[in-house]
Enzyme design. Structure first.
Site, PDB file in Angstrom:
ATOM      1  N   GLY A   1      37.504  39.510  49.814  1.00  0.00           N
ATOM      2  CA  GLY A   1      38.073  40.435  48.895  1.00  0.00           C
ATOM      3  C   GLY A   1      37.416  40.063  46.786  1.00  0.00           C
ATOM      4  O   GLY A   1      37.799  39.213  47.078  1.00  0.00           O
TER       5      GLY A   1
ATOM      6  N   PRO B   1      41.276  35.805  28.442  1.00  0.00           N
ATOM      7  CA  PRO B   1      40.209  35.185  27.576  1.00  0.00           C
ATOM      8  C   PRO B   1      38.648  35.339  28.059  1.00  0.00           C
ATOM      9  O   PRO B   1      37.456  35.031  27.873  1.00  0.00           O
ATOM     10  CB  PRO B   1      40.056  33.492  27.558  1.00  0.00           C
TER      11      PRO B   1
ATOM     12  N   THR C   1      31.321  42.903  35.417  1.00  0.00           N
ATOM     13  CA  THR C   1      32.791  42.045  36.055  1.00  0.00           C
ATOM     14  C   THR C   1      33.396  43.416  36.595  1.00  0.00           C
ATOM     15  O   THR C   1      32.979  44.541  37.327  1.00  0.00           O
ATOM     16  CB  THR C   1      33.557  42.324  34.585  1.00  0.00           C
ATOM     17  N   CYS C   2      34.432  42.401  37.148  1.00  0.00           N
ATOM     18  CA  CYS C   2      35.430  43.030  38.102  1.00  0.00           C
ATOM     19  C   CYS C   2      35.524  44.455  37.373  1.00  0.00           C
ATOM     20  O   CYS C   2      36.091  45.458  38.164  1.00  0.00           O
ATOM     21  CB  CYS C   2      36.086  42.393  39.437  1.00  0.00           C
TER      22      CYS C   2
ATOM     23  N   ARG D   1      34.742  46.106  35.224  1.00  0.00           N
ATOM     24  CA  ARG D   1      33.196  46.993  34.019  1.00  0.00           C
ATOM     25  C   ARG D   1      32.452  47.171  34.405  1.00  0.00           C
ATOM     26  O   ARG D   1      31.901  45.920  34.804  1.00  0.00           O
ATOM     27  CB  ARG D   1      34.093  47.072  32.952  1.00  0.00           C
TER      28      ARG D   1
ATOM     29  N   GLY E   1      39.059  36.087  54.294  1.00  0.00           N
ATOM     30  CA  GLY E   1      38.754  37.423  53.839  1.00  0.00           C
ATOM     31  C   GLY E   1      37.335  37.354  52.095  1.00  0.00           C
ATOM     32  O   GLY E   1      37.712  36.313  51.601  1.00  0.00           O
TER      33      GLY E   1
END
Lengths: 267, 427
Positions: free
Chosen positions: B194, B118, B53-54, B56, B192
């Protein structure tokens, strides 16, 4: 009987507001203070009071200032119950029930007057009924406008902690437009009926004075507001300001008519 | 496989690494099954789940014959293609019960950036589904994931940890919805590529956004993103032309300067005829002039506003987290014993099978002799050998089962290993 029912109605609306106020500032549970329970009870009290008033007199209760104020209170209560089908409308309920409380208290303070002979017709009851529907809708619009301005202020100033207590700006603006629209149509028809009734009467009573010019001014104010919304896109904050100012003006007219004049078109 | 490594969790997260480092080991969903299959084929893992995930990237696994916790940590550092030694120090390793405890904490959102958020449950479920796609989810991973979901559910039910907890993406959606209400029929402009911008855009789409327009310095990148989100792409220079059309602007470029000033936004408002415009600036340094918030009908929020909104009720969630930690600890102890018990039960079958294999082998060796015997004597010999094996195994297996039920996993493992060695010597 009528006074007892009115006091019961007032208690039903004041108690939950008081309970919620206490819960906010003191560590008190306020599960019982839900307006969705108390508002219908208050409405029932008002209905009993109006029926008692009607049964003890030969005129429709709303023709008198006392009955008229209670009819308006009943309509505002009912309006809130309809509004509360949307999410997070408890704050609107607090504002509206405060208005209802004020109307009931004013009606209790107003001495019971007998209506004049010209007030006896069904036609005038419809005229008044429509005007009260209009005023009730503008009361709802006022509450929604106040919430809109509060929510907008929180979002603009980045005070985001409490924003989920209130509905979205879009919901508030949409409902505001709807209530102003309904109120405007009802007021227009009601005022038109009154105008033709006055033209038809020999005295021409009701075509001048504070109530007439005040109502026409408020009608004009809302007409400008709705026209600006439709043509110029004056939604959101502008519409909310229109709603608040319009209802404050209405409040002043009702107050003056009830207390100073002693009747909708004079004693 | 090291004999004491039955479950291993290796990973990198927001606790140990910044966004740039986390991005270097992040794995796109479509690559997850491929990587797991490759690791299985090369014997580094016998089964595993890869969560990326972003915040981990973590590998939960049963190490294979060529794998160990340290080896897996190095493999994770090589995810970007080459071994990045600076990353090795940022990768943590947890074994057995500690690994299970970590997985339970992750599933319960106790290890998340916003405690109680969640999204992690859905992300973990997706990771498990990807592992199943690649045939890397064996019995151990099934047991671990089933229990992780059940512990997570218990934590959310029995504590207030999820109350008012929102991720950055969800915070963006909530703020937008406080202004424009329902997202159905609304359109957004994403400027963008990001990470946070993509998260918010994804969340907006999940909540019913109708149209997404993507603008990027590199048009091809914008087109790729637009394709991913089923939207349309425009060059960055054309952003001004879309300001009167869209209801939401999300900006997260690395431009390092203001891309939209008050002068750019102001002319668009006339054409909007009072329709509100929500502008979310997630870039640092900022892309949208903060003074646009003073314009009528414009609501501008930045990453701090989102964090402030996401952090609502933080103290109450921290209090709830204390209770949740106790639930997770108790659950870890109980479930680890159960998982190991189930593992032992599974191995009992293997021991019985091994013994039967030996018996049949011995019977085959005297097949010529048995053929000279009358059939009833031959059957009697078969029954006798079967009974001997059964009686010899009865007491050890009974003991193994009892140890497994009592949670004496170490003793059970020792006996099981002894059987294993005998088996190997025999083979």
């Amino acid at each position: 009987m009528s006074t007892a029912a009115t006091i019961f109605a007032l208690s039903c609306l004041v108690l939950p507001i008081l309970g919620r106020w206490l819960a906010r500032f003191r560590d008190v549970r306020a599960d019982w203070a839900s307006l969705s329970i108390w508002a219908p009870l208050g409405m029932a009290g008002l209905l009993v009071s109006l029926l008692a008033m009607g049964s003890s007199s030969s005129v429709w209760p709303m023709v008198t200032v006392q009955g008229g104020l209670q009819t308006l209170a009943l309509l505002v209560c009912g309006g809130w119950i309809v509004l509360s089908r949307s999410e997070r409308m408890e704050a609107a309920g607090t504002i509206l029930m405060s208005i209802v409380g004020l109307l009931i208290v004013t009606s209790l303070l107003d001495p019971v007057r007998t209506a004049s002979a010209g007030s006896l017709g069904l036609f005038i009851s419809i005229h008044l009924g429509l005007i009260f529907v209009g005023l009730g809708s503008f009361a709802l619009s006022f509450a929604l406008s106040v919430l809109y301005l509060t929510q907008r202020n929180r979002l603009k100033s980045k005070r985001l902690q409490d924003i989920r207590d209130l509905p979205s700006l879009d919901t508030l603006d949409r409902l505001n437009a709807r209530t102003q629209g309904i109120g405007f149509v009802a007021l227009t028809v009601g005022v038109a009926m009154g105008f033709f009734m006055a033209l038809g009467s020999s005295s021409g009573r009701g075509l001048s004075g504070l109530t007439f010019w005040g109502t026409v001014s408020v009608w004009g104010w809302y007409a400008i507001g709705l026209q600006s919304r439709l043509m110029g896109g004056w939604s959101g904050r502008s519409a909310a300001v229109f709603g608040v100012v319009g209802f404050c003006a209405l409040g002043a007219i009702i107050g003056l008519a009830a207390v100073w004049q002693g009747g909708w078109h004079g004693a | 496989m090291a004999p004491d490594e039955r479950l291993v969790a290796v990973g990198i997260s927001h606790h140990t690494a910044n966004v740039e480092d986390r991005e270097r080991v992040a794995v796109a969903p479509e690559r997850v099954p491929v990587i797991l299959d490759q690791m299985c084929a090369e014997g580094f893992i016998s089964e595993g789940v890869l969560l990326s995930t972003c915040n981990r990237t973590e590998l939960y696994t049963v190490p294979g014959r060529n794998g160990s916790a340290d080896r897996l940590a190095r493999l994770l550092a090589e995810t970007g293609g080459v071994l990045d030694r600076s990353l090795v120090d940022k990768i943590y390793t947890k074994r057995d019960e500690a690994a299970l405890h970590h997985i339970f904490r992750v599933a319960s959102s106790l290890d998340s950036l916003v405690i109680g958020e969640p999204q992690i449950v859905g992300q973990l479920k997706s990771a498990f589904r990807l592992a199943q796609t690649g045939n890397a989810a064996g019995p151990m991973m099934h047991r671990v994931m089933d229990r992780a979901m059940s512990v997570s559910k218990r934590v959310r039910t029995e504590t207030d940890i999820s109350r008012e907890a929102v991720s950055v993406g969800r915070a963006g959606v909530e703020l937008v919805r406080q202004v424009v209400g329902d997202l159905k029929g609304r359109s957004a402009l994403l400027i963008g590529a990001g990470q946070h911008g993509k998260v918010v855009a994804r969340a907006l789409l999940d909540f019913g956004l109708d149209e997404l327009v993507v603008a990027n310095r590199t048009f091809e990148r914008a087109a790729d993103l637009a394709n991913l989100y089923n939207g349309s792409a425009i060059p960055l220079q054309e952003v001004d032309r879309y300001l009167h059309r869209v209801d939401i602007v999300v900006s997260s470029t690395g431009a390092g300067r203001l891309l939209l000033t008050r002068g750019d936004v102001s002319p668009a408002l006339t054409k909007r005829r009072g329709r509100p415009l929500v502008m979310i600036d997630l870039a640092v340094p900022r892309n949208i002039d903060p003074s646009v918030n003073d314009l009528r009908g414009v609501y501008r929020f930045d990453i701090d506003d989102l964090a402030q909104f996401a952090g609502r009720g933080k103290q109450s969630r921290l209090d709830a987290a204390e209770v949740a930690e106790r639930i997770v600890e108790q659950a870890t102890e109980r479930h680890w014993k159960q998982i190991m018990g189930e593992q032992v039960s599974q191995e009992l079958g293997r021991i019985v099978k091994g013994a039967e294999h030996i018996r049949l082998g011995e019977m085959a060796r005297i097949e010529a002799l048995l053929s000279t015997l009358p059939p009833e004597q031959s059957v009697a010999v078969d029954a006798m050998t079967r009974a001997i094996v059964k009686k010899l195994l009865h007491q050890p297996l009974h003991q193994l089962r009892a140890w497994a039920e009592d949670g004496n996993i170490e003793q059970a493992q020792a006996l099981f290993t002894a059987f294993g060695r005998e088996d190997e010597e025999d083979a």
